[in-house]
Design an enzyme around this catalytic site. Sequence first.
Site, PDB file in Angstrom:
ATOM      1  N   GLY A 664       0.787  -1.338   0.145  1.00 14.73           N
ATOM      2  CA  GLY A 664      -0.168  -0.188   0.165  1.00 14.73           C
ATOM      3  C   GLY A 664       0.874   1.299   0.010  1.00 14.73           C
ATOM      4  CE  LYS A 682       3.640  12.390  -1.658  1.00  9.29           C
ATOM      5  NZ  LYS A 682       4.124  11.262  -1.126  1.00  9.29           N
TER       6      LYS A 682
END
Length: 815
Positions: A664, A682
């Site tokens: 994940g 980001k």
Amino acid sequence: MRVLKFGGTSVANADNIKLVLAIIAQKAEKEPLAVVVSALSKVTDLLQLAASKAAQNDESFRDIVLEIEKKHLDTLKQLIPVSEQSALLSHIKRIINHLETLLDGCFLLGELSPRTSDTILSFGELLSSFIIAEALKQKLKNTNYKDSRELIKTNAVFGKATVNFELSNALIQNYFENNDAQVVLLPGFIAATEDGITTTLGRGGSDYTAAIFAGALSVDELEIWTDVNGMYTANPKLVKQAQPIATISYQEAMELSHFGAKVLYPPTIQPVLQKNIPIWIKNTFEPQAEGTLISNSVAANGTPVKGISHIDNITLITLEGSGMIGVAGSSKRLFEVLSNEKINVIFITQASSEHSICIGIQNSDAETAEIAINKAFEIEIAQNKVEPCIVEKNLCIIALVGENMKNHQGLSGRMFSTLGKNNVNIRAIAQGASERNISVVINERDVKKALNTLHENFFEENTKQLNLFVMGVGNVGEKFMEQIHQQKKFLKENLKINLRVVAVSNSKKMYFDEEGMSLKDWPSLLVNGEVSNAEAFVSRVKELNLRNSIFVDITANEKVAQLYEHFLKQNVAVVTCNKIACSSAYANYQNLKNLSRKYNAPFLFETNVGAGLPIIDTVKNLIASGDKVHKIQAVLSGSLNFIFNNFNENNPFDEVVKEAGIQGFTEPDPKIDLSGVDVARKILILIRESGYQMEIEDIENLSFLPEECMNTTNNDDFFKSLVTHASHFQQLLKEANEKEARLKFVAQFENGKANVGLQCIAKDHPFYNLEGKDNIVLFYTDRYVDQPLLIKGAGAGAAVTASGIFADVIRIGNV
């Protein structure tokens, strides 16, 4: 002696009447009773409908009569032994025949006079009281039936007659002095003129009837039996957390009943007020429940606000203009016009400048009022001294009520602040000098939100209910739901935050539950939900209009990110780990920030960078405190850090990337991470939060992926291309090993320029020992010059990302 009154729901059917009979029998063992009953539930409405249809020459009134007849015959048959039914059934049929004759007259004449209307409406109480009296005689032989029309005398104003108390009291006292029955059963709502013509006391008049008897007889107590456990702090149908009020003053009860508390008819209190006769509000279906005591005693240290009530279907009419300033009699003329039209004014407020006066009336009176007011001021309107009256419909009055409110400062401010935080616009305000009532006019669509918000603030120990609408319940979303389930009790007990998940959605299904869904059953509920639709999702959130609503986006979907604007404009907070919105065009990013401020709706996206790490919050605090960021160096992809920390000669690059996905750490499309796009988003967000304006195109992306890998269109092809170019990745690793360095995907910002790319990091650099899926950020600022501010920790994974989202939700709850 005691007077008991049972309302329509208490006598709705034979089963309910049996409960009533049991209560009466128990009470009658201790003292004599006068018992007043309403019509069977909904019968008065049916009578009114039948009369209206008959006057409109609509034959269907006969069907309604048959329905009324059947309802009463069925009830009697269930309450009276078969051997005694014959004469009683015949009596009911005679009453029904009389009713039908009156309705035939309305049908033939094509009209319904107020006098005839009162006579027709009286049949509900006449029928119910006769049946209940006969049923009671089966239990208590010493029961008398008395027609209230013989005892309560009024004027001839049909529809809402005024009682002649001097004559009525004498008749009532004389009857009871000469009556030794243990129970006297009386119909409520109806009375008569001195000439014996039937009148009514207004809808809800059965309460009033009971109070008239209580006052005339100076009884010990008046009991109003209904279907709830007393008067509530708010309408329990709209506010699930509403609580019964144990004690309340006459004045508070009048205020609450005037403002829509349906358990008590407002005029009821008048006949018992001067004699200080206590009123109990009790529940027929829970007779052991304490109920509400209405009396003169008010606890000096009681809660300042006793209840929150409201009136629906309000129209606000504003009359304004310079011609009203300093002109005596303007208000008198306005109210005189309304009085002549028999329009009741519910709400009044006037500016001290005398430039305008604002009144609240029922929606049904709006058109008549507008025409009458404009006609009365037509000269001033023609001279432009006064504007034509402004009419605003579909509003609602919310009122805070409490005898002790005058002894507490800041209640008004607290009320307005609470409503303002939930974007409930206040259209008008009124507060009397007694400070027993603070009333505001708001939009009708906001009434449920307003009542719940105020009730939460004033009655629920400041417990704040957050209503979550969660979109995206994959790996991270599933962990988020688990964390809510796990911490729900802790949050309520320790932080006074009550979390409710109202909706969940994925790409296929969505499920809504206004009361909050079961957190252990949400997966099965979602499977059986309706087809997912983003527009429908937004509409449902808007339609529900719940207080403290939060939209939680746990997707990486661009279309979902485009919904934020709609939510913020509805005062719905947005919490998101989806980086697309904040890394989109700067104008859109800025617009979302502005909407958040304008509509007082938090927009939080801490997990956009560093998962659960407090990176964005730290930047915000630096900037807010006056610091300035000059340079940023960071490893911002936990997935890429995991990949390059585990990539070696024994672990092929494609296998490591697959493992990152299984755990994940990567997006559903791993190319987003490996291409550097995710890292570019980001660093862009950090740059913007640091106060700089920059677009994603301004960030140089030094990709390490071969062009063939970049050009793939699905995951299978992407992984095949990684295998094909395995030697390329091995070469990158070899070059790093030869330099005794480690591969890190680094984002940098300095001197207004930014780039992202794979770098060989030497042993003496802070990034060298960054292990696992960790992120690290170095901020060089005015205050952190030689040694940068360093933030380091786990920057990927479903659990940590979910905890970051959860933290943002809690942050909103603590605002």
